[in-house]
Design a protein around this motif. Structure first.
Motif, PDB file in Angstrom:
ATOM      1  N   LEU A  13       0.796  -1.235   0.000  1.00  0.00           N
ATOM      2  CA  LEU A  13       0.000   0.000   0.000  1.00  0.00           C
ATOM      3  C   LEU A  13       0.822   1.276   0.000  1.00  0.00           C
ATOM      4  O   LEU A  13       0.459   2.289   0.573  1.00  0.00           O
ATOM      5  N   LEU A  65       2.031 -10.376  -9.687  1.00  0.00           N
ATOM      6  CA  LEU A  65       1.133 -10.062 -10.804  1.00  0.00           C
ATOM      7  C   LEU A  65      -0.206 -10.795 -10.703  1.00  0.00           C
ATOM      8  O   LEU A  65      -1.172 -10.407 -11.354  1.00  0.00           O
ATOM      9  N   GLY A  99      -6.431 -14.082   1.734  1.00  0.00           N
ATOM     10  CA  GLY A  99      -6.393 -12.699   1.237  1.00  0.00           C
ATOM     11  C   GLY A  99      -6.980 -11.711   2.236  1.00  0.00           C
ATOM     12  O   GLY A  99      -7.549 -12.094   3.251  1.00  0.00           O
ATOM     13  N   THR A 118       0.406  -6.626  -5.527  1.00  0.00           N
ATOM     14  CA  THR A 118      -0.528  -6.351  -6.626  1.00  0.00           C
ATOM     15  C   THR A 118      -1.016  -4.907  -6.653  1.00  0.00           C
ATOM     16  O   THR A 118      -1.068  -4.301  -7.735  1.00  0.00           O
ATOM     17  N   PRO A 119      -1.381  -4.318  -5.500  1.00  0.00           N
ATOM     18  CA  PRO A 119      -1.871  -2.926  -5.574  1.00  0.00           C
ATOM     19  C   PRO A 119      -0.832  -1.956  -6.141  1.00  0.00           C
ATOM     20  O   PRO A 119      -1.195  -1.012  -6.849  1.00  0.00           O
ATOM     21  N   VAL A 150       1.568  -2.819  -8.328  1.00  0.00           N
ATOM     22  CA  VAL A 150       1.640  -3.115  -9.761  1.00  0.00           C
ATOM     23  C   VAL A 150       0.480  -2.437 -10.488  1.00  0.00           C
ATOM     24  O   VAL A 150       0.660  -1.797 -11.525  1.00  0.00           O
ATOM     25  N   ILE A 151      -0.726  -2.567  -9.926  1.00  0.00           N
ATOM     26  CA  ILE A 151      -1.894  -1.964 -10.581  1.00  0.00           C
ATOM     27  C   ILE A 151      -1.769  -0.434 -10.615  1.00  0.00           C
ATOM     28  O   ILE A 151      -2.062   0.208 -11.613  1.00  0.00           O
ATOM     29  N   ASN A 152      -1.320   0.146  -9.522  1.00  0.00           N
ATOM     30  CA  ASN A 152      -1.231   1.608  -9.481  1.00  0.00           C
ATOM     31  C   ASN A 152      -0.133   2.162 -10.375  1.00  0.00           C
ATOM     32  O   ASN A 152      -0.300   3.196 -11.013  1.00  0.00           O
ATOM     33  N   GLU A 153       1.017   1.464 -10.403  1.00  0.00           N
ATOM     34  CA  GLU A 153       2.181   2.079 -11.042  1.00  0.00           C
ATOM     35  C   GLU A 153       2.820   1.241 -12.145  1.00  0.00           C
ATOM     36  O   GLU A 153       3.756   1.704 -12.807  1.00  0.00           O
ATOM     37  N   GLY A 154       2.373   0.010 -12.297  1.00  0.00           N
ATOM     38  CA  GLY A 154       2.923  -0.820 -13.368  1.00  0.00           C
ATOM     39  C   GLY A 154       4.280  -1.416 -13.033  1.00  0.00           C
ATOM     40  O   GLY A 154       4.804  -1.251 -11.920  1.00  0.00           O
ATOM     41  N   LEU A 155       4.857  -2.109 -14.006  1.00  0.00           N
ATOM     42  CA  LEU A 155       6.114  -2.830 -13.796  1.00  0.00           C
ATOM     43  C   LEU A 155       7.336  -1.940 -13.543  1.00  0.00           C
ATOM     44  O   LEU A 155       8.337  -2.432 -13.000  1.00  0.00           O
TER      45      LEU A 155
END
Lengths: 210, 210
Positions: free
Chosen positions: B9, B60, B136, B33-34, B36-41
């Protein structure tokens, strides 16, 4: 019947260029999972700011921390967010709640769901806006198609809309439209066409029964 | 027994700061994951470039286009990539193949897998490097813990390593370490501690039997 363009394999600037080229003919533009993974939610924001009327779908394929992920996608401009049908009920419910609280929609991706009929009934009762039957890339490679799954889901749901995705192209969209889903999702069939605008117009015409 | 810090987070710069603070005590740093989703690789790349010895795991939670996604994560510096245990076998197999081709490892996240024992046996046979039992966020909120699942998976696998994640904290890590998994994943228990370095050292000491 709505038409969605799924964009998977471009960077966000190229994705916007493609989306603007075909926006006249599509209702929803999807930022695909590979773009989200590569570039994050700013790709959704850029798409939202670059389009006029089309909705933007963020294909997050959420599996956990669902309320949080939906709120993030909405903050970045998503009109529709995706969650996986294989996710736990508690995740699905909090995703739906968060989407609706913001006046947005949730699409549940049925990829890899083993008992489609049972799960579709459950998701319909939970209040999913869209239930999407989806033959993923890895199963398309094995020759599978989503048409039979579409019939199965359509036969059991009461309130949700049904979407269909997985290898649909201008050459095959008529057979899909004949099943009368609420939303048809086309990816490479438009994105990789020699003339994407023409391919999108062709898909639109088929959907509109022209 | 290895220790992994999962960072969920924060933004990527804050994540790097936290990782560097505790790197002496952890074997693997996870870009959650959060992030990765927010900012990418690029978040994975920055972490890889900022650490010395610790491995970098890219969470991922792959569901489709698995070979492509693994190759992208590896290009951005991931040493270990995650896929969902609920994904299709064809996706899991191509993810394992792509990871191993690059000398990297694949972790299969068992979140929401309904028949743990059966799936663990299958994944073990497919060659998964890690099988991770994972309660989770959305189920932690319902009071569930991953310990029983850990025993189930550990009892049936032959070659894969077993990992465990889901709400583990310094206060509870001893009971997890007593089950002797190959990898313990701690997130907020370190990240949100008043003194993350001290919390990480404490976890390390427990794992090392000190």
């Amino acid at each position: 019947m709505k038409l969605q363009l799924a964009i998977d394999l471009l960077n966000k600037e190229e994705a916007v260029k493609l989306a603007q080229e075909v926006e006249d003919f599509v209702d929803i533009v999807e930022i695909g999972t590979p773009i989200v993974i590569n570039e994050g939610l700013p790709s959704v924001k850029l798409m939202r700011e670059s389009l006029n009327n089309a909705q933007v779908l963020a294909d997050l394929k959420i599996m956990d921390a669902a309320g949080y992920e939906v709120s993030q996608a909405v903050d970045f401009g998503a009109d529709i967010v995706t969650i996986l049908g294989v996710a736990e009920d508690s995740s699905i419910k909090s995703a739906i709640e968060e989407a609706h609280k913001n006046g947005k929609e949730l699409l549940v991706d049925m990829i890899a769901v083993q008992n489609l009929e049972k799960r579709a009934i459950e998701l319909d009762e939970m209040g999913a806006d869209y239930i999407a039957v989806h033959t993923g890339y890895d199963l398309q490679a094995e020759g599978q198609s989503p048409l039979e799954s579409l019939r199965t889901v359509k036969s059991v749901i009461k309130n949700s809309k049904v979407a269909v995705a997985g290898g649909i192209k201008p050459e095959t969209i008529k057979s899909v439209a004949d099943e009368n889903p609420d939303l048809i999702i086309v990816g490479g069939g438009i994105a990789n066409a020699e003339n994407p605008r023409e391919a999108a117009k062709y898909c639109r015409d088929v959907i509109d029964g022209k």
